[in-house]
Design an enzyme around this catalytic site. Structure first.
Site, mmCIF file in Angstrom:
data_model
loop_
_atom_site.group_PDB
_atom_site.id
_atom_site.type_symbol
_atom_site.label_atom_id
_atom_site.label_comp_id
_atom_site.label_asym_id
_atom_site.label_seq_id
_atom_site.Cartn_x
_atom_site.Cartn_y
_atom_site.Cartn_z
ATOM 1 N N LYS B 197 -16.291 -7.342 -5.773
ATOM 2 C CA LYS B 197 -17.202 -6.289 -5.326
ATOM 3 C C LYS B 197 -16.514 -4.928 -5.398
ATOM 4 O O LYS B 197 -15.545 -4.681 -4.688
ATOM 5 C CB LYS B 197 -17.650 -6.526 -3.880
ATOM 6 N N ALA B 199 -16.377 -0.748 -4.775
ATOM 7 C CA ALA B 199 -16.833 0.101 -3.670
ATOM 8 C C ALA B 199 -18.215 0.678 -4.007
ATOM 9 O O ALA B 199 -18.523 0.916 -5.169
ATOM 10 C CB ALA B 199 -15.840 1.223 -3.436
ATOM 11 N N GLU B 200 -19.018 0.898 -2.979
ATOM 12 C CA GLU B 200 -20.413 1.292 -3.221
ATOM 13 C C GLU B 200 -20.540 2.667 -3.889
ATOM 14 O O GLU B 200 -21.524 2.957 -4.549
ATOM 15 C CB GLU B 200 -21.236 1.221 -1.924
ATOM 16 N N SER B 250 -8.542 0.272 3.392
ATOM 17 C CA SER B 250 -7.904 0.839 4.575
ATOM 18 C C SER B 250 -7.233 -0.242 5.412
ATOM 19 O O SER B 250 -7.626 -1.406 5.395
ATOM 20 C CB SER B 250 -8.941 1.569 5.424
ATOM 21 N N GLU B 271 -3.762 -4.972 0.341
ATOM 22 C CA GLU B 271 -3.049 -3.777 -0.096
ATOM 23 C C GLU B 271 -3.705 -2.628 0.642
ATOM 24 O O GLU B 271 -4.816 -2.232 0.314
ATOM 25 C CB GLU B 271 -3.158 -3.646 -1.624
ATOM 26 N N CYS B 305 -3.352 5.433 -2.075
ATOM 27 C CA CYS B 305 -2.757 4.832 -0.872
ATOM 28 C C CYS B 305 -1.257 5.078 -0.817
ATOM 29 O O CYS B 305 -0.672 5.138 0.250
ATOM 30 C CB CYS B 305 -3.063 3.348 -0.820
ATOM 31 N N GLU B 402 -3.059 8.439 7.820
ATOM 32 C CA GLU B 402 -3.402 8.564 6.413
ATOM 33 C C GLU B 402 -4.653 9.433 6.268
ATOM 34 O O GLU B 402 -5.687 9.139 6.863
ATOM 35 C CB GLU B 402 -3.668 7.180 5.806
#
Lengths: 298, 495
Positions: B197, B199-200, B250, B271, B305, B402
């Site tokens: 999937k 990300a939207e 996240s 991750e 990240c 972050e």
């Protein structure tokens, strides 16, 4: 001046092992270890959350020094532990017999423990070579990956194989440069405390291994959710406890290892993969200067 | 007391900003008005019949409508993956498996320009980055792992491997195609089947990848790509017939996943977030270091990240480095991501821009000094000027949390030991950077920094052969290289 009277035996006080010291539990609580017949063997410390937290502080303080020791030196120290255990074999066999082993079983278990320590002693400066890589990246960089210890490990030793399980758990943890807090078998805690004495006389820095005694159900939540612990190890098949450990470990993304299917008495109870279970892979990059474009022609 | 004369010439940057526009053409890419779910080798309508828009964050214009997969669709995808695993993929000779994966790599290379354009339109990253980094690295990742498929017996000494089964993979919006490659390639090479999937906000390149997978004639169900938001992801995580969860995103969501699968035998690799320290010593080649810092925090608008979001500069060169940084900031071109000159494109979404702006306010409220260059940013779309903070305390939120945007927190240090202590003082441990000319100092630092990737005299470099992943709360497991294989196999004894 021989006397016919039987000499009165000096009984041992079974204490815990934190930061290279042998304190009693801060809680002042105890429980009685018994054998199958129900005979009392010893009063044992019933450790508290505070004891565990003290042990984590000790393990964290010891981590920097232990992880940066030369791998060769760690190997020598593990070998020294085996030497000390060999010298005190009789005491361990006695304790195992007291805790319902037959003499043959007890001798086998202690011998296996000594051999296992020697086995992991040898791995201390070899597993890195086996599991490191130099990575042929497509850019002008030198790039390599090496294993490094995960950090502070909180482990609940197996209830059976009270000595062999404990040794089989501790050896790969410290061979890889981690420090740990280990909760001894609740029903058979004697050998764990005596093993702490072996550790204490074998050049292992204080705090690298900390051994507590007490009740699994009471301490396991703290083992799993302490924010300064990097990994939790559990060896029983109890599903509810496994789930709880995994859930609580999420608090700071601990690594969770379940060894409920491991047969410690088997050859499969030792391998460098147990060391790698508590290693992180670090990758380092550095550019390669290529100004003139000269090639290595010869 | 005589003041020291400053001979530095004030640099003028007008010419850099006045480059003629060099926009990439949209015509080389085809985006359909609507995309369905890729399940069992076919594009299928979502059973809930719901679609959501995906927009270009640089213009706020709608690009396409994306299907929303519900629990029933997720189930369908998992069933397809399971069937493909049992009936086809598991049994296929490894060398044949490899050839399918090689095919995917080649087809991405063939359609690289189209992928780059769509990646930039959908995600807002500069076309230069999607063209030179995201797309080629994604293709290379497939090419690298393809070759592992029939060589797994060499990867783990004295052990053999077996695949895990069905892998559920959930990826973020910062490197949409590349993250899909990082997840799918090793999973397939090791013999697993996949439900992925994206990300939207950034589904398009994953759906384009689905087209390639279809064209490559991969057996139906080996790769299923379904779209949707958090609820779709949760349905994958919680599906009983998924054997493995691979997640990039996240730390907060990573922890939710770790809890959600606690009562199961699902394996996981996570991750997660980072707050990397980039460390400049006084003997470093400062101009190179400044370039590295700029790349470290402003690459992909800071949506990385492993971004070098904390800068530690040795006190003796602190002023000089900050001045050089400010000068360099003046030359950065912020704007149209499709322009080949653009350095900093659009922030990926309105929501992310709000988060970044919130942190910029927090930084100021906490007493840090903010600096932004004088450049203009487009009125439409989501943009943020590159931002640096000095006078930052270790405890400030901009130095601890972050931000995932183009915001740099700068602190000073005196000794090696002090900076090691400060750099490691974070719950994260994904990456770090060191700049010095002294080799022995590099190795002192790189061995003591608790992070999965350490860049010395470079930053933000990636390669399929190079394992990537974190220590501590940055997650566990590795992606890339030989070590990346262990995320997708059971290692079993040779008997």
């Amino acid at each position: 001046m021989a006397t016919t009277e039987k000499r009165l035996e000096v009984l041992k006080t079974y204490k815990i092992y934190i930061g290279g010291q042998f304190p009693r539990t801060e809680s002042g609580r105890y429980y009685i270890a018994t054998n199958k017949k129900g005979e009392n063997l010893a009063n044992v410390c019933l450790c508290s959350r505070k004891d565990f937290r003290d042990a984590v502080v000790a393990a964290r303080s010891a981590f920097g020094g232990w992880s940066s020791r030369a791998a060769f030196n760690r190997g020598q120290i593990l070998y020294r532990i085996a030497e000390m255990l060999e010298g005190r074999k009789a005491q361990f066999i006695d304790e195992l017999i007291k805790q319902d082993s037959t003499r043959v079983q007890a001798e086998n278990e202690v011998n296996l423990c000594i051999d296992r320590l020697i086995y992991y002693s040898g791995w201390c400066d070899k597993f890195q070579q086996l599991f490191s890589t130099v990575n042929p990246v497509a850019s002008s960089h030198f790039n390599f990956s090496v294993p490094e210890p995960t950090g502070v490990v909180a482990a609940i030793a197996p209830q059976n194989d009270s000595l062999l399980g404990l040794v089989s758990l501790i050896a790969p943890i410290i061979a890889g440069g981690n420090t740990c807090i280990v909760l001894a078998s609740n029903t058979k805690p004697l050998c764990a405390v005596t093993f702490a004495e072996v550790l204490n006389s074998s050049d292992l820095p204080g705090g690298v291994v900390n051994i507590l005694t007490g009740k699994v159900s009471e301490l396991v939540p703290w083992f799993a959710d302490h924010m300064d612990v990097n990994a939790t190890v559990y060896c029983e098949a109890d599903e509810a406890t496994q789930k709880m450990i995994k859930e609580k470990s999420a608090l700071n993304v601990k690594r969770v290892l379940l060894y409920d299917k491991t047969k410690w008495t088997d050859a499969s109870g030792q391998s460098p993969y147990f060391i790698m279970d508590l290693q992180e892979i670090k990758t380092t990059w550095h550019p390669i200067e290529n100004i003139g474009g000269a090639k290595a022609g010869y | 007391m005589a003041t020291k004369k400053n001979n530095t010439i004030k640099l003028k940057f007008d010419s850099a900003r006045n480059l003629a526009p060099a926009p990439e053409s949209k015509s080389a890419a085809k985006i359909d008005p609507q995309y369905d779910l890729f399940i069992n080798g076919k594009f299928e309508k979502p059973s809930g019949k719901k679609y959501f828009p995906t927009i270009n964050p640089a213009t706020e214009e709608k690009l396409s409508m994306i299907a929303e997969a519900n629990t029933a669709d997720v189930n369908k995808a998992v069933v397809a993956a399971r069937t493909a695993y049992d009936k086809t993929w598991k049994k296929m000779p490894a060398a044949e498996r490899a050839k399918y994966i090689y095919r995917i790599a080649r087809m991405i290379q063939e359609r690289a320009r189209e992928f780059a354009i769509i990646e930039t339109l959908d995600g807002g990253k500069p076309i230069r980055e999607s063209r030179d980094f995201d797309v080629p690295t994604a293709a290379n990742h497939f090419f690298y792992y393809a070759g592992w498929a029939d060589k797994l017996e060499y990867a783990f000494p004295n052990r053999r491997t077996e695949p895990l089964g069905v892998a559920g993979q959930i990826i973020p919006w910062n490197f949409p195609l590349l993250m899909a490659a990082w997840k799918i390639a090793p999973a397939l090479a090791c013999g697993n089947t996949v439900v992925l999937k994206p990300a939207e906000n950034t589904s398009l390149t994953a759906l384009k990848l689905a087209e390639i997978i279809q064209e490559a004639d991969l057996p139906p169900g080996v790769v299923n790509i379904i779209t949707g938001a958090g609820a779709t992801g949760a349905a994958i995580v919680n599906h009983a017939d998924v054997n493995k969860i691979a997640f990039t995103g996240s730390t907060e969501v990573g922890k939710i996943i770790q809890r959600a699968i606690a009562g199961t035998n699902k394996k996981a690799t996570l991750e997660l977030g980072g707050k990397a320290a980039n460390i400049i010593f006084d003997d470093a080649p400062l101009d190179q270091a400044v370039e590295g810092v700029i790349n470290g925090i402003f690459f992909n608008q800071g949506h990385v990240c492993c971004a070098g979001s904390r800068l530690y500069v040795q006190e003796s060169v602190f002023k000089e480095v900050v001045r050089k940084l400010k000068d360099r900031l003046e030359t950065l071109i912020v704007g149209d991501p499709m322009d080949k000159n653009t350095d900093i494109g659009a922030i990926n979404s309105k929501a992310q821009l709000d988060i970044i702006n919130k942190y910029i306010r927090i930084g100021q409220q906490e007493g840090a000094e903010m600096y932004q260059p004088s450049c203009a940013v487009p009125k439409k779309g989501f943009f943020c000027k590159p931002t640096i903070f000095t006078n930052v305390a270790q405890s400030n939120r901009i130095a601890q949390e972050e931000i995932f945007g183009p915001v740099l927190a700068i602190q000073s240090f005196r000794t090696d030991d002090e900076v090691i202590e400060k750099a490691n003082n974070t719950p994260y441990g994904l990456s770090a950077g060191v700049w010095t000319d002294k080799g022995s100092k590099i190795f002192n630092l790189t061995t003591k920094l608790r992070a999965g990737v350490v860049w010395a005299n470079t930053f933000n470099k990636f390669d399929p052969t190079s394992p990537f992943g974190g220590y501590k709360e940055s997650g566990y497991g590795r992606e890339g290289g030989l070590q990346g294989l262990s995320a997708y196999v059971n290692i079993i004894e040779n008997r």
